[in-house]
Design a protein around this motif. Structure first.
Motif: not given
Length: 131
Positions: A42, A45-46, A62, A66, A72, A116
């Motif tokens: 996660a 992904l940020a 996405i 998250l 993830p 996040v």
């Protein structure tokens, strides 16, 4: 896991602090532990700029939250495979190639955005320790 109360982060941390105290470690009470089990993906992904470079510009939709994504790593694998990465996202080469794209400015942006919260908490502690 709630059914294993002896394995909670608090218990593990207290056990580690006790062990450090036994070996006369200075400042054992200042030790903190951060667990990033599913969150690490996660967190990755940020980092949208790095994700775009690693994923060769593959478009991805996405979810906004998250930390609520159940797996993830599946998103990371999907993006990597679409970009032609043959290894899964947990392979050392995949992780290294992703992390190499992350810049200091992007770390600061993710931290300041609090997109996040677990990363923000972790990075805040890193800043405290290194200040």
């Amino acid at each position: 896991y709630p059914e294993h109360k002896e394995n909670t982060p608090e218990v593990i941390l207290n056990n580690l602090r006790s062990a450090l105290k036994l070996v006369k470690c200075d400042r054992h009470e200042d030790v903190e532990i951060f667990f990033a089990v599913m969150e690490i993906e996660a967190w990755m992904l940020a980092f949208k700029d790095s994700l775009s470079k690693w994923g060769a510009g593959v478009k991805h939709d996405i979810p906004v939250d998250l930390e609520s994504i159940p797996r993830p790593v599946e998103w990371m694998d999907k993006i990597g495979k679409a970009a032609g990465n043959k290894k899964n996202s947990k392979a050392l080469h995949s992780i290294t190639s992703f992390v190499n794209h992350i810049t200091r400015d992007e770390i600061i942006a993710v931290y300041e955005s609090n997109i996040v919260p677990s990363f923000t908490k972790f990075w805040r502690k890193i800043l405290e320790v290194t200040a």
